[in-house]
Design an enzyme around this catalytic site. Sequence first.
Site, PDB file in Angstrom:
ATOM      1  N   GLY A   1     -34.469  99.042 -93.107  1.00  0.00           N
ATOM      2  CA  GLY A   1     -34.101  98.070 -92.070  1.00  0.00           C
ATOM      3  C   GLY A   1     -33.103  97.022 -92.562  1.00  0.00           C
ATOM      4  N   ASP A   2     -32.693  96.207 -91.610  1.00  0.00           N
ATOM      5  CA  ASP A   2     -31.692  95.171 -91.862  1.00  0.00           C
ATOM      6  C   ASP A   2     -32.197  94.107 -92.859  1.00  0.00           C
ATOM      7  OD1 ASP A   2     -29.222  93.709 -90.975  1.00  0.00           O
ATOM      8  OD2 ASP A   2     -30.734  92.244 -90.368  1.00  0.00           O
ATOM      9  N   LEU A   3     -33.425  93.682 -92.679  1.00  0.00           N
ATOM     10  CA  LEU A   3     -33.959  92.633 -93.559  1.00  0.00           C
ATOM     11  C   LEU A   3     -34.021  93.106 -95.007  1.00  0.00           C
ATOM     12  CD1 LEU A   3     -35.320  89.749 -93.549  1.00  0.00           C
ATOM     13  CD2 LEU A   3     -37.469  90.995 -93.711  1.00  0.00           C
ATOM     14  N   ALA A   4     -34.513  94.334 -95.195  1.00  0.00           N
ATOM     15  CA  ALA A   4     -34.597  94.876 -96.558  1.00  0.00           C
ATOM     16  C   ALA A   4     -33.202  94.921 -97.171  1.00  0.00           C
ATOM     17  CB  ALA A   4     -35.216  96.278 -96.520  1.00  0.00           C
TER      18      ALA A   4
ATOM     19  N   ASP B   1     -44.347 107.450 -91.362  1.00  0.00           N
ATOM     20  CA  ASP B   1     -44.499 106.832 -90.041  1.00  0.00           C
ATOM     21  C   ASP B   1     -45.766 105.983 -90.105  1.00  0.00           C
ATOM     22  OD1 ASP B   1     -45.120 106.162 -87.429  1.00  0.00           O
ATOM     23  OD2 ASP B   1     -44.310 108.031 -86.610  1.00  0.00           O
TER      24      ASP B   1
ATOM     25  N   ASP C   1     -42.030  82.092 -93.656  1.00  0.00           N
ATOM     26  CA  ASP C   1     -41.194  81.329 -92.739  1.00  0.00           C
ATOM     27  C   ASP C   1     -39.988  80.948 -93.579  1.00  0.00           C
ATOM     28  OD1 ASP C   1     -39.832  79.359 -91.349  1.00  0.00           O
ATOM     29  OD2 ASP C   1     -41.652  78.612 -90.398  1.00  0.00           O
ATOM     30  N   HIS C   2     -38.867  81.636 -93.372  1.00  0.00           N
ATOM     31  CA  HIS C   2     -37.785  81.482 -94.346  1.00  0.00           C
ATOM     32  C   HIS C   2     -37.188  80.074 -94.351  1.00  0.00           C
ATOM     33  CE1 HIS C   2     -35.412  82.641 -90.799  1.00  0.00           C
ATOM     34  NE2 HIS C   2     -34.403  82.018 -91.361  1.00  0.00           N
TER      35      HIS C   2
ATOM     36  N   GLU D   1     -28.380  76.690 -82.403  1.00  0.00           N
ATOM     37  CA  GLU D   1     -27.713  77.959 -82.712  1.00  0.00           C
ATOM     38  C   GLU D   1     -26.473  78.087 -81.835  1.00  0.00           C
ATOM     39  OE1 GLU D   1     -30.637  81.353 -83.796  1.00  0.00           O
ATOM     40  OE2 GLU D   1     -31.346  80.406 -81.973  1.00  0.00           O
TER      41      GLU D   1
ATOM     42  N   ASP E   1     -40.142  81.470 -80.523  1.00  0.00           N
ATOM     43  CA  ASP E   1     -39.254  82.017 -81.539  1.00  0.00           C
ATOM     44  C   ASP E   1     -38.905  80.985 -82.619  1.00  0.00           C
ATOM     45  OD1 ASP E   1     -37.738  84.284 -82.412  1.00  0.00           O
ATOM     46  OD2 ASP E   1     -35.903  83.288 -81.760  1.00  0.00           O
TER      47      ASP E   1
ATOM     48  N   HIS F   1     -40.553  77.493 -87.458  1.00  0.00           N
ATOM     49  CA  HIS F   1     -39.630  76.659 -88.248  1.00  0.00           C
ATOM     50  C   HIS F   1     -39.739  75.169 -87.913  1.00  0.00           C
ATOM     51  CE1 HIS F   1     -38.157  80.600 -88.914  1.00  0.00           C
ATOM     52  NE2 HIS F   1     -37.352  80.675 -87.885  1.00  0.00           N
TER      53      HIS F   1
ATOM     54  N   LYS G   1     -30.154  78.245 -77.935  1.00  0.00           N
ATOM     55  CA  LYS G   1     -29.059  79.185 -78.174  1.00  0.00           C
ATOM     56  C   LYS G   1     -27.830  78.699 -77.410  1.00  0.00           C
ATOM     57  CE  LYS G   1     -31.676  83.155 -79.487  1.00  0.00           C
ATOM     58  NZ  LYS G   1     -31.271  83.115 -80.881  1.00  0.00           N
TER      59      LYS G   1
HETATM   60  P1  NAP Z   1     -34.884  96.662 -88.266  1.00  0.00           P
HETATM   61  O1  NAP Z   1     -33.545  96.586 -88.885  1.00  0.00           O
HETATM   62  O2  NAP Z   1     -35.010  97.111 -86.860  1.00  0.00           O
HETATM   63  O3  NAP Z   1     -35.774  97.600 -89.194  1.00  0.00           O
HETATM   64  C1  NAP Z   1     -36.974  98.178 -88.760  1.00  0.00           C
HETATM   65  C2  NAP Z   1     -37.482  99.139 -89.808  1.00  0.00           C
HETATM   66  O4  NAP Z   1     -38.713  99.695 -89.380  1.00  0.00           O
HETATM   67  C3  NAP Z   1     -36.546 100.297 -90.113  1.00  0.00           C
HETATM   68  O5  NAP Z   1     -36.574 100.523 -91.501  1.00  0.00           O
HETATM   69  C4  NAP Z   1     -37.178 101.459 -89.348  1.00  0.00           C
HETATM   70  O6  NAP Z   1     -36.791 102.664 -89.947  1.00  0.00           O
HETATM   71  C5  NAP Z   1     -38.648 101.129 -89.539  1.00  0.00           C
HETATM   72  N1  NAP Z   1     -39.551 101.728 -88.569  1.00  0.00           N
HETATM   73  C6  NAP Z   1     -39.496 101.637 -87.216  1.00  0.00           C
HETATM   74  N2  NAP Z   1     -40.527 102.310 -86.657  1.00  0.00           N
HETATM   75  C7  NAP Z   1     -41.247 102.825 -87.681  1.00  0.00           C
HETATM   76  C8  NAP Z   1     -42.428 103.605 -87.767  1.00  0.00           C
HETATM   77  N3  NAP Z   1     -43.116 104.004 -86.683  1.00  0.00           N
HETATM   78  N4  NAP Z   1     -42.890 103.930 -88.997  1.00  0.00           N
HETATM   79  C9  NAP Z   1     -42.236 103.544 -90.099  1.00  0.00           C
HETATM   80  N5  NAP Z   1     -41.112 102.812 -90.096  1.00  0.00           N
HETATM   81  C10 NAP Z   1     -40.623 102.466 -88.893  1.00  0.00           C
HETATM   82  O7  NAP Z   1     -35.640  95.255 -88.326  1.00  0.00           O
HETATM   83  P2  NAP Z   1     -35.338  94.000 -89.298  1.00  0.00           P
HETATM   84  O8  NAP Z   1     -34.215  93.209 -88.721  1.00  0.00           O
HETATM   85  O9  NAP Z   1     -35.203  94.481 -90.691  1.00  0.00           O
HETATM   86  O10 NAP Z   1     -36.643  93.105 -89.109  1.00  0.00           O
HETATM   87  C11 NAP Z   1     -37.863  93.422 -89.760  1.00  0.00           C
HETATM   88  C12 NAP Z   1     -38.810  92.226 -89.664  1.00  0.00           C
HETATM   89  O11 NAP Z   1     -38.212  91.112 -90.320  1.00  0.00           O
HETATM   90  C13 NAP Z   1     -39.109  91.741 -88.243  1.00  0.00           C
HETATM   91  O12 NAP Z   1     -40.432  91.269 -88.202  1.00  0.00           O
HETATM   92  C14 NAP Z   1     -38.154  90.577 -88.039  1.00  0.00           C
HETATM   93  O13 NAP Z   1     -38.664  89.645 -87.094  1.00  0.00           O
HETATM   94  C15 NAP Z   1     -38.163  89.989 -89.442  1.00  0.00           C
HETATM   95  N6  NAP Z   1     -36.966  89.203 -89.760  1.00  0.00           N
HETATM   96  C16 NAP Z   1     -35.752  89.823 -89.857  1.00  0.00           C
HETATM   97  C17 NAP Z   1     -34.632  89.079 -90.192  1.00  0.00           C
HETATM   98  C18 NAP Z   1     -33.284  89.714 -90.367  1.00  0.00           C
HETATM   99  O14 NAP Z   1     -32.354  88.996 -90.775  1.00  0.00           O
HETATM  100  N7  NAP Z   1     -33.120  90.997 -90.095  1.00  0.00           N
HETATM  101  C19 NAP Z   1     -34.749  87.686 -90.415  1.00  0.00           C
HETATM  102  C20 NAP Z   1     -36.005  87.098 -90.293  1.00  0.00           C
HETATM  103  C21 NAP Z   1     -37.108  87.861 -89.983  1.00  0.00           C
HETATM  104  P3  NAP Z   1     -36.894 104.104 -89.209  1.00  0.00           P
HETATM  105  O15 NAP Z   1     -36.208 103.977 -87.896  1.00  0.00           O
HETATM  106  O16 NAP Z   1     -36.205 105.040 -90.159  1.00  0.00           O
HETATM  107  O17 NAP Z   1     -38.328 104.409 -89.094  1.00  0.00           O
END
Ligand code: NAP
Length: 481
Positions: A15-18, A87, A178-179, A217, A236, A241, A337
């Site tokens: 995912g995006d966060l990782a 999954d 909570d970043h 924002e 949100d 925050h 926003k």
């Molecule tokens: P994302 O990019 O949509 O990533 C979601 C991940 O979940 C993907 O790796 C997806 O891969 C996997 N996934 C979805 N359904 C699945 C399933 N049934 N089994 C296993 N894996 C599954 O989301 P994100 O932006 O990284 O956000 C993740 C969390 O971080 C959320 O709680 C968000 O609120 C929080 N967050 C994100 C950010 C940010 O900057 N992105 C900032 C603050 C907080 P597959 O489709 O390959 O399964």
Amino acid sequence: MNNIPTVMIIFGGSGDLAHRKIYPALFNLYRSGLIHDNFAVIGTARRPWSHEYLRGQVADAVHETYGEVDETDLEAFASHFYYQSHDVTNVEHYVTLKKLAQELDERYSCQGNRIFYMAMAPSFFGTIAEHIADQKLTGSGFNRLVVEKPFGTSLETAEVLNKQINGSFDEEQVFRIDHYLGKEMVQNILPLRLSNPMIKSIWNKDCIKNIQVTLAERLGVEARGGYYDASGAMRDMVQNHIFQIITLLAMPEPASLADTDIHAAKEALLDSLEIPDEAEVAAGFVRGQYGGTETTFAYTSEPNVDPESKTETFVAGRVKFDQGPLAGVPIYFRTGKEMKEKRTRIDIVLKDMAGIYGETGENSITIEVDPASEICLTINGKTIQGGGLRRERLAYKFSPEEQAQVPDGYERLIHDVFVNDSTNFTKWKELKRYWEFVDAVEDAWQKQNESGQKPLTYAPYKMGPAESKQIFANPTDHWIY
Ligand code: NAP
């Protein structure tokens, strides 16, 4: 720094966060020696990646964040990453995952230590927690769980999730991220308040008139309309925050800097949080939705948003505590926003102490959290000519070199998970109080909706609805930003 042996399992590894936050943060922890030889990271998601493909993604993520790095270091770092197609809703997949975690634990001598990181949609958090418990994924050493926001959508759903998590993790093992708590200037609130006698001595209701927290924002909901429409600004941004910032501003001095004492002081404050009733919500809160322009959509015309939506993209409100150094002092907040600019700023407005100079400009302390990192005191002095007063801002700020050294919030927080420091994470009792407050506001708004009231429409790229200045308890007060 010590090498802390760990197998880390990331749910949402593609995912995006990782990609943007977790992998670069781990690389810096590797470079600083906190994790070195005895660690392995398992990235999981449904897509069929190989270990090699994940390692390539990790290397890309590091380059995108830091540019050029030592390639030998990066290759050695990435070699600790493993991918497991998984999954989270499929129980059998946890059996394979457990086996891989055990193998890697032995290969890297990780002493049974596990960090589980839930970096995916919150609707899956409970399922993952339950399967970690029923498939016994926890190790024989330490076990820690990192949970992203949002933690629930109301007190009721947060309680259900907490119960699911408590099936395999005690409260001390849960790190709710909570970043904002990883941000430099948010971490500076307590030192500013408590290490400066001149600030400590005025941090009370006799000297502080009000506090104003703004989290603005510039962007609209973008592609997240579907998620946002079920959430809104209150859930949100305020529930997490803004409340964490307010808690740091208003909490009593903790007995020490130990995480347990910090949380005890926060909890003592939050016990005295006034939960608003319908009359208070009507008088002290303003909600709005951004309107459209010739070139931008109004909120209700955004993709995946209900055209009849009553979800707020802006909220201004007020918070009061009965206890603590700011007991009775109004704390105002607003977030939204499509506001004028992206900026997070805290203004502490002092009372005007009329003396022989008559009415003077208010003194204030401003903490700029984002995008600048700055603390400014606004004071009065003498004009060079004539007998008048002039206002000056005295700034505490970083040089560009210092600014470049400020770690990303995620790096700090992930570091804290490794060293088991929960200071900058949200504890259950805090979260529960925040939800009680937010639920009370949401319930009052629901009643307003039923009686035909709607959020106000505000012009985009300004400071939200003009009515937000009506929430000040004293009509002569105003937003100073
Ligand atoms: P994302 O990019 O949509 O990533 C979601 C991940 O979940 C993907 O790796 C997806 O891969 C996997 N996934 C979805 N359904 C699945 C399933 N049934 N089994 C296993 N894996 C599954 O989301 P994100 O932006 O990284 O956000 C993740 C969390 O971080 C959320 O709680 C968000 O609120 C929080 N967050 C994100 C950010 C940010 O900057 N992105 C900032 C603050 C907080 P597959 O489709 O390959 O399964």
